[in-house]
Design a protein around this motif. Structure first.
Motif, PDB file in Angstrom:
ATOM      1  N   ASP A  49     -21.712 -51.425  29.191  1.00 43.40           N
ATOM      2  CA  ASP A  49     -23.074 -51.055  29.597  1.00 43.40           C
ATOM      3  C   ASP A  49     -23.109 -50.085  30.773  1.00 43.40           C
ATOM      4  OD1 ASP A  49     -24.236 -52.716  27.629  1.00 43.40           O
ATOM      5  OD2 ASP A  49     -23.994 -54.470  28.921  1.00 43.40           O
ATOM      6  N   ARG A  50     -21.949 -49.602  31.167  1.00 46.21           N
ATOM      7  CA  ARG A  50     -21.892 -48.713  32.320  1.00 46.21           C
ATOM      8  C   ARG A  50     -21.736 -47.255  31.894  1.00 46.21           C
ATOM      9  NH1 ARG A  50     -17.838 -50.757  36.832  1.00 46.21           N
ATOM     10  NH2 ARG A  50     -18.855 -48.977  37.836  1.00 46.21           N
ATOM     11  N   VAL A  51     -22.203 -46.367  32.734  1.00 48.05           N
ATOM     12  CA  VAL A  51     -22.051 -44.935  32.518  1.00 48.05           C
ATOM     13  C   VAL A  51     -21.314 -44.357  33.714  1.00 48.05           C
ATOM     14  CG1 VAL A  51     -23.229 -42.728  32.238  1.00 48.05           C
ATOM     15  CG2 VAL A  51     -24.150 -44.786  31.129  1.00 48.05           C
ATOM     16  N   PHE A  52     -20.305 -43.532  33.447  1.00 50.47           N
ATOM     17  CA  PHE A  52     -19.479 -42.966  34.505  1.00 50.47           C
ATOM     18  C   PHE A  52     -19.665 -41.454  34.543  1.00 50.47           C
ATOM     19  CE2 PHE A  52     -17.638 -46.887  33.092  1.00 50.47           C
ATOM     20  CZ  PHE A  52     -17.168 -47.503  34.242  1.00 50.47           C
ATOM     21  N   ASN A  53     -19.914 -40.941  35.724  1.00 48.05           N
ATOM     22  CA  ASN A  53     -20.038 -39.496  35.889  1.00 48.05           C
ATOM     23  C   ASN A  53     -18.699 -38.951  36.370  1.00 48.05           C
ATOM     24  OD1 ASN A  53     -20.666 -36.893  37.514  1.00 48.05           O
ATOM     25  ND2 ASN A  53     -22.487 -37.237  36.256  1.00 48.05           N
ATOM     26  N   ASP A  56     -21.482 -37.196  32.089  1.00 51.15           N
ATOM     27  CA  ASP A  56     -21.647 -38.632  31.906  1.00 51.15           C
ATOM     28  C   ASP A  56     -20.851 -39.123  30.699  1.00 51.15           C
ATOM     29  OD1 ASP A  56     -23.328 -38.894  34.073  1.00 51.15           O
ATOM     30  OD2 ASP A  56     -25.172 -38.717  32.889  1.00 51.15           O
ATOM     31  N   TYR A  57     -20.110 -40.196  30.922  1.00 46.56           N
ATOM     32  CA  TYR A  57     -19.345 -40.845  29.858  1.00 46.56           C
ATOM     33  C   TYR A  57     -19.720 -42.316  29.821  1.00 46.56           C
ATOM     34  CZ  TYR A  57     -16.319 -36.703  30.066  1.00 46.56           C
ATOM     35  OH  TYR A  57     -15.843 -35.424  30.059  1.00 46.56           O
ATOM     36  N   ASP A  58     -20.021 -42.846  28.638  1.00 45.63           N
ATOM     37  CA  ASP A  58     -20.329 -44.271  28.585  1.00 45.63           C
ATOM     38  C   ASP A  58     -19.035 -45.086  28.600  1.00 45.63           C
ATOM     39  OD1 ASP A  58     -19.296 -44.452  25.955  1.00 45.63           O
ATOM     40  OD2 ASP A  58     -21.263 -44.138  25.052  1.00 45.63           O
ATOM     41  N   GLY A  59     -19.193 -46.394  28.737  1.00 44.81           N
ATOM     42  CA  GLY A  59     -18.038 -47.266  28.880  1.00 44.81           C
ATOM     43  C   GLY A  59     -17.059 -47.182  27.732  1.00 44.81           C
ATOM     44  N   LEU A  74      -9.975 -36.630  20.678  1.00 44.27           N
ATOM     45  CA  LEU A  74     -11.182 -35.905  20.294  1.00 44.27           C
ATOM     46  C   LEU A  74     -12.435 -36.590  20.817  1.00 44.27           C
ATOM     47  CD1 LEU A  74     -10.358 -34.837  16.611  1.00 44.27           C
ATOM     48  CD2 LEU A  74     -10.750 -33.314  18.561  1.00 44.27           C
ATOM     49  N   SER A  75     -12.451 -37.928  20.737  1.00 47.13           N
ATOM     50  CA  SER A  75     -13.610 -38.672  21.245  1.00 47.13           C
ATOM     51  C   SER A  75     -13.812 -38.433  22.735  1.00 47.13           C
ATOM     52  CB  SER A  75     -13.442 -40.178  20.978  1.00 47.13           C
ATOM     53  OG  SER A  75     -13.768 -40.491  19.646  1.00 47.13           O
ATOM     54  N   VAL A  76     -12.708 -38.469  23.486  1.00 45.21           N
ATOM     55  CA  VAL A  76     -12.803 -38.264  24.935  1.00 45.21           C
ATOM     56  C   VAL A  76     -13.147 -36.813  25.242  1.00 45.21           C
ATOM     57  CG1 VAL A  76     -11.532 -38.342  27.113  1.00 45.21           C
ATOM     58  CG2 VAL A  76     -11.217 -40.170  25.413  1.00 45.21           C
ATOM     59  N   TRP A  77     -12.465 -35.877  24.598  1.00 38.17           N
ATOM     60  CA  TRP A  77     -12.662 -34.448  24.870  1.00 38.17           C
ATOM     61  C   TRP A  77     -14.086 -34.006  24.542  1.00 38.17           C
ATOM     62  CZ3 TRP A  77     -10.101 -30.784  27.410  1.00 38.17           C
ATOM     63  CH2 TRP A  77     -10.446 -29.460  27.189  1.00 38.17           C
ATOM     64  N   LEU A  78     -14.601 -34.481  23.407  1.00 35.06           N
ATOM     65  CA  LEU A  78     -15.944 -34.076  22.966  1.00 35.06           C
ATOM     66  C   LEU A  78     -17.024 -35.064  23.387  1.00 35.06           C
ATOM     67  CD1 LEU A  78     -14.976 -32.900  19.356  1.00 35.06           C
ATOM     68  CD2 LEU A  78     -15.324 -31.480  21.392  1.00 35.06           C
ATOM     69  N   ASN A  79     -16.594 -36.146  24.075  1.00 33.30           N
ATOM     70  CA  ASN A  79     -17.537 -37.190  24.505  1.00 33.30           C
ATOM     71  C   ASN A  79     -18.343 -37.708  23.314  1.00 33.30           C
ATOM     72  OD1 ASN A  79     -18.754 -38.932  26.266  1.00 33.30           O
ATOM     73  ND2 ASN A  79     -20.115 -37.419  27.195  1.00 33.30           N
ATOM     74  N   ASP A  80     -17.620 -38.010  22.232  1.00 36.26           N
ATOM     75  CA  ASP A  80     -18.245 -38.436  20.981  1.00 36.26           C
ATOM     76  C   ASP A  80     -17.433 -39.595  20.401  1.00 36.26           C
ATOM     77  OD1 ASP A  80     -19.294 -38.768  18.438  1.00 36.26           O
ATOM     78  OD2 ASP A  80     -19.510 -36.627  18.071  1.00 36.26           O
ATOM     79  N   GLU A  81     -18.007 -40.781  20.447  1.00 36.33           N
ATOM     80  CA  GLU A  81     -17.269 -41.981  20.039  1.00 36.33           C
ATOM     81  C   GLU A  81     -16.986 -42.029  18.541  1.00 36.33           C
ATOM     82  OE1 GLU A  81     -20.990 -45.095  19.538  1.00 36.33           O
ATOM     83  OE2 GLU A  81     -20.049 -44.884  21.496  1.00 36.33           O
ATOM     84  N   ARG A  82     -17.636 -41.210  17.759  1.00 39.62           N
ATOM     85  CA  ARG A  82     -17.464 -41.273  16.305  1.00 39.62           C
ATOM     86  C   ARG A  82     -16.029 -40.989  15.871  1.00 39.62           C
ATOM     87  NH1 ARG A  82     -21.990 -37.204  14.308  1.00 39.62           N
ATOM     88  NH2 ARG A  82     -21.052 -36.081  16.064  1.00 39.62           N
ATOM     89  N   PHE A  83     -15.347 -40.103  16.568  1.00 39.08           N
ATOM     90  CA  PHE A  83     -13.983 -39.756  16.169  1.00 39.08           C
ATOM     91  C   PHE A  83     -13.048 -40.966  16.271  1.00 39.08           C
ATOM     92  CE2 PHE A  83     -15.750 -35.611  17.280  1.00 39.08           C
ATOM     93  CZ  PHE A  83     -15.385 -34.873  16.167  1.00 39.08           C
TER      94      PHE A  83
END
Length: 198
Positions: free
Chosen positions: A31-35, A40-43, A86-95
């Motif tokens: 539930d946390r968001v990190f800048n 911004d990146y979610d947990g 890819l998920s981290v680089w693009l900030n997209d959890e789908r990968f």
């Protein structure tokens, strides 16, 4: 290099530890968001970023201690690095959520290709663990190929239709339980086609 034997508990800890830590860290940070660097990146993404080097490190330690890695372990690490990265680089959890699908489709495809050629590639990597007659290997390989394909479909359905938290529970417990139940259900096949070792 000769295979080395290590304590089974240590081996299990190295194989399962990263998954357990991922799950625990997700529950703690979900539930946390990190800048980070103004973004911004979610947990989930942060936990994924930590999981990648942890899995690589534990796999390297396992290789150092045992002198070998299975093809499945190597493929898993490669796909985690690629799709997790890819998920981290693009900030997209789908990968990262697609990663189990890719792993199961890869294994199902490899086993299916072997069956098409009249061979059991499963036997190549597991014959020393489970001595079976040729027909038994072909049946087991066919079943596992279909099972992996089913797991790939299940993963796609879950991550596309349910919440991230539901997917994490499914990935941590559902897939593990499915694998356990599947192999337990193969008892009669192993008994029928098992061959005594010399």
């Amino acid at each position: 290099m000769n295979d080395k034997h290590i304590n089974p508990l240590l081996k299990t800890a190295l194989e399962m530890g990263p998954i357990v830590i991922f799950f625990a860290a997700y529950l703690l940070l979900k539930d946390r968001v990190f800048n980070i660097a103004g973004r911004d990146y979610d947990g989930f993404i942060v936990v994924t970023a930590g999981f990648i080097p942890l899995l690589v490190a534990s796999t390297l330690v396992l290789w150092k201690l045992t002198g070998k890695l299975s093809r499945m372990q190597i493929a898993t690490v490669v796909l985690v690095v690629v799709f997790g990265g890819l998920s981290v680089w693009l900030n997209d959890e789908r990968f990262f959520k697609m990663k189990p699908t890719m792993i199961y489709l890869l294994f199902a495809g490899i086993l299916g290709f072997g069956l098409f050629r009249g061979q059991s590639y499963l036997r190549t990597v597991m014959d020393d663990v489970m001595p079976l007659a040729h027909e038994g290997w072909m049946i087991l390989t066919r079943r596992i190929a279909l099972f992996f394909f089913g797991l790939a479909v299940a993963n796609e359905v879950v991550w596309r239709t349910m919440s991230t938290e539901a997917w994490v529970y499914f990935k941590t417990f559902g897939l593990t339980a499915a694998l356990f139940v599947f192999f337990m259900a193969q008892g009669s096949l192993l008994k029928t086609y098992g061959e005594a070792e010399d």
